[in-house]
Design a protein around this motif. Sequence first.
Motif, PDB file in Angstrom:
ATOM      1  N   GLN A  56     -77.641  13.090  25.519  1.00  0.00           N
ATOM      2  CA  GLN A  56     -77.351  11.769  25.129  1.00  0.00           C
ATOM      3  C   GLN A  56     -76.596  11.170  24.717  1.00  0.00           C
ATOM      4  N   MET A  57     -75.549  11.749  24.164  1.00  0.00           N
ATOM      5  CA  MET A  57     -74.999  11.532  22.846  1.00  0.00           C
ATOM      6  C   MET A  57     -73.867  10.692  23.940  1.00  0.00           C
ATOM      7  N   VAL A  58     -73.602   9.650  23.255  1.00  0.00           N
ATOM      8  CA  VAL A  58     -72.498   8.218  23.522  1.00  0.00           C
ATOM      9  C   VAL A  58     -70.835   9.430  24.104  1.00  0.00           C
ATOM     10  N   THR A  59     -70.393   8.855  25.425  1.00  0.00           N
ATOM     11  CA  THR A  59     -69.210   9.591  25.441  1.00  0.00           C
ATOM     12  C   THR A  59     -67.981   8.503  25.809  1.00  0.00           C
ATOM     13  N   ASP A  60     -67.054   8.356  26.162  1.00  0.00           N
ATOM     14  CA  ASP A  60     -66.202   7.730  26.188  1.00  0.00           C
ATOM     15  C   ASP A  60     -66.808   6.435  26.756  1.00  0.00           C
ATOM     16  N   PRO A  61     -67.012   5.190  25.983  1.00  0.00           N
ATOM     17  CA  PRO A  61     -67.600   3.729  26.984  1.00  0.00           C
ATOM     18  C   PRO A  61     -66.850   3.190  27.753  1.00  0.00           C
ATOM     19  N   PRO A  80     -61.141   8.477  35.385  1.00  0.00           N
ATOM     20  CA  PRO A  80     -60.839   9.681  33.861  1.00  0.00           C
ATOM     21  C   PRO A  80     -61.568   9.216  32.400  1.00  0.00           C
ATOM     22  N   GLY A  81     -61.123  10.497  31.938  1.00  0.00           N
ATOM     23  CA  GLY A  81     -61.878   9.764  30.296  1.00  0.00           C
ATOM     24  C   GLY A  81     -61.297   9.756  29.516  1.00  0.00           C
ATOM     25  N   ASN A  82     -61.044   9.549  28.280  1.00  0.00           N
ATOM     26  CA  ASN A  82     -60.335   9.680  26.782  1.00  0.00           C
ATOM     27  C   ASN A  82     -60.667  10.694  25.710  1.00  0.00           C
ATOM     28  N   PRO A  83     -60.532  11.984  26.240  1.00  0.00           N
ATOM     29  CA  PRO A  83     -60.916  12.759  24.878  1.00  0.00           C
ATOM     30  C   PRO A  83     -61.201  12.383  23.287  1.00  0.00           C
ATOM     31  N   ASP A  84     -60.008  11.640  23.616  1.00  0.00           N
ATOM     32  CA  ASP A  84     -59.513  11.555  21.947  1.00  0.00           C
ATOM     33  C   ASP A  84     -60.630   9.804  21.350  1.00  0.00           C
ATOM     34  N   VAL A  85     -61.747   9.459  21.901  1.00  0.00           N
ATOM     35  CA  VAL A  85     -62.409   8.649  21.503  1.00  0.00           C
ATOM     36  C   VAL A  85     -63.831   9.328  21.803  1.00  0.00           C
ATOM     37  N   CYS A  86     -63.955  10.625  22.558  1.00  0.00           N
ATOM     38  CA  CYS A  86     -65.339  10.749  22.937  1.00  0.00           C
ATOM     39  C   CYS A  86     -65.704  12.138  22.044  1.00  0.00           C
ATOM     40  N   ASN A  87     -67.364  11.686  20.839  1.00  0.00           N
ATOM     41  CA  ASN A  87     -67.882  12.182  20.725  1.00  0.00           C
ATOM     42  C   ASN A  87     -67.648  13.708  20.861  1.00  0.00           C
ATOM     43  N   VAL A  88     -68.512  13.443  22.643  1.00  0.00           N
ATOM     44  CA  VAL A  88     -68.814  15.293  23.161  1.00  0.00           C
ATOM     45  C   VAL A  88     -67.569  16.224  22.116  1.00  0.00           C
ATOM     46  N   GLU A 130     -58.595  23.299  28.156  1.00  0.00           N
ATOM     47  CA  GLU A 130     -59.050  22.884  29.712  1.00  0.00           C
ATOM     48  C   GLU A 130     -59.475  21.342  30.108  1.00  0.00           C
ATOM     49  N   ILE A 131     -60.747  21.783  29.043  1.00  0.00           N
ATOM     50  CA  ILE A 131     -61.762  19.853  29.045  1.00  0.00           C
ATOM     51  C   ILE A 131     -60.707  18.684  28.858  1.00  0.00           C
ATOM     52  N   ASN A 132     -59.595  18.943  27.466  1.00  0.00           N
ATOM     53  CA  ASN A 132     -58.891  18.501  27.470  1.00  0.00           C
ATOM     54  C   ASN A 132     -57.771  17.346  28.497  1.00  0.00           C
ATOM     55  N   VAL A 133     -57.874  18.475  28.913  1.00  0.00           N
ATOM     56  CA  VAL A 133     -57.132  17.745  30.555  1.00  0.00           C
ATOM     57  C   VAL A 133     -57.744  17.741  31.878  1.00  0.00           C
ATOM     58  N   GLU A 134     -59.378  18.104  32.149  1.00  0.00           N
ATOM     59  CA  GLU A 134     -60.022  17.696  32.738  1.00  0.00           C
ATOM     60  C   GLU A 134     -60.246  16.610  32.688  1.00  0.00           C
ATOM     61  N   CYS A 135     -60.956  16.296  31.816  1.00  0.00           N
ATOM     62  CA  CYS A 135     -61.660  14.949  31.316  1.00  0.00           C
ATOM     63  C   CYS A 135     -60.160  14.107  31.740  1.00  0.00           C
ATOM     64  N   ARG A 136     -59.063  13.962  31.585  1.00  0.00           N
ATOM     65  CA  ARG A 136     -58.038  12.855  31.416  1.00  0.00           C
ATOM     66  C   ARG A 136     -57.759  13.138  33.349  1.00  0.00           C
ATOM     67  N   ASP A 179     -71.193  17.631  32.651  1.00  0.00           N
ATOM     68  CA  ASP A 179     -70.791  18.719  32.617  1.00  0.00           C
ATOM     69  C   ASP A 179     -70.212  18.931  31.142  1.00  0.00           C
ATOM     70  N   CYS A 180     -69.973  18.188  30.629  1.00  0.00           N
ATOM     71  CA  CYS A 180     -69.161  18.444  29.757  1.00  0.00           C
ATOM     72  C   CYS A 180     -69.771  18.578  28.552  1.00  0.00           C
ATOM     73  N   LYS A 181     -71.204  18.093  28.980  1.00  0.00           N
ATOM     74  CA  LYS A 181     -71.844  17.776  27.613  1.00  0.00           C
ATOM     75  C   LYS A 181     -73.318  18.889  27.625  1.00  0.00           C
ATOM     76  N   LYS A 182     -73.195  19.378  28.950  1.00  0.00           N
ATOM     77  CA  LYS A 182     -73.634  21.391  29.913  1.00  0.00           C
ATOM     78  C   LYS A 182     -73.492  22.839  28.298  1.00  0.00           C
ATOM     79  N   ILE A 183     -71.608  22.426  28.568  1.00  0.00           N
ATOM     80  CA  ILE A 183     -70.913  23.381  28.051  1.00  0.00           C
ATOM     81  C   ILE A 183     -70.827  23.097  26.665  1.00  0.00           C
ATOM     82  N   LEU A 184     -70.406  21.867  25.832  1.00  0.00           N
ATOM     83  CA  LEU A 184     -71.415  22.377  24.457  1.00  0.00           C
ATOM     84  C   LEU A 184     -72.924  22.203  23.711  1.00  0.00           C
TER      85      LEU A 184
END
Length: 334
Positions: free
Chosen positions: A220-225, A233-241, A256-262, A270-275
Amino acid sequence: MSVKKGRVFSGARPTGRQHIGNYFGAISNYVKLQEEYDCIYCIVDLHALTTLETTRDLKQNTLEMTWDWLAAGIDPQKSIVFVQSMVRQVTELHTILSMVTPLGKLTDLPTFKEKVRENPKNVNYGLVGYPVLMSADILLYRADMVPVGVDQAPHIEFARETVRSFNFHYSTDVLIEPKEKFTDFPKIMGIDGVNKMSKSLNNDIEIAATATETAAKVMQMVTDPARQRRSDPGNPDVCNVFSLHKIFTPPEKVAEINVECRRAGIGCVDCKKILAANMNAYFAPLRERRLEFEKDPEGTWDILQQGAKRASVIAEETMVSVREAVGLPAIRKD
């Protein structure tokens, strides 16, 4: 045997099962401190009465919190663990300290004004005197230090002012001024990604939750809005997950997640499942220990009662000196 550095006191309201923010904000620090300090940890149930409309769940919430504390590693052999109301000297000291505390000082405190805004229909006497009772908790056990975050420092300053007022008024040095022990801990945001994790906001993840419950909350967690599609592409810098990955996931995997998300190489699901998997692995030993404590509620009350007996010895020593300084008669033991 190593010499302890001093005495630490900390108290927490019995809010029941604790969440991840409680764990990293306080509980894990409690566990570390007991290796170097004489620690007194108190579940402050009297404080809880100022805002509770019903006390129906108070005892169960006390048990739930205690189970989390014990399972996390707070050791009743190393630390004193007890419930505030079990040591009645705290209410006596609270009353005496209230006589040297200006009413205006209490009503001007930001915390009082905040509570009034939250509970405008329940501005009771106990709420006004909350800081005095808090000071009594600390001073009764002659604590040298109180672990706090920077935002809680005014509470300790109030306790020091109370000490100075009491000692000046009664020409004594009976009470000692405590110091803050600032603690560093990660800021844990709730599943909404906007507010700090909080049970009242229903945005929390309990440390004792099952693996399935934890995974459901993480999903249910909010990620990069700004990320609307899997291919974006995502921005891990603003992602709570991602911020929680830094706590629960090995550093190489975080990188690795930092690179792959961007580069959209990994999606939010998948990012949430790992967490969730890493979070469950982290808390699995704690959850197993907790289940053992849950099987014996009476044994838990025994631990708290024994802690209260040890705390009462310190409390009565303090009160003997306080009563003498004030001019109250000594209490005979026969």
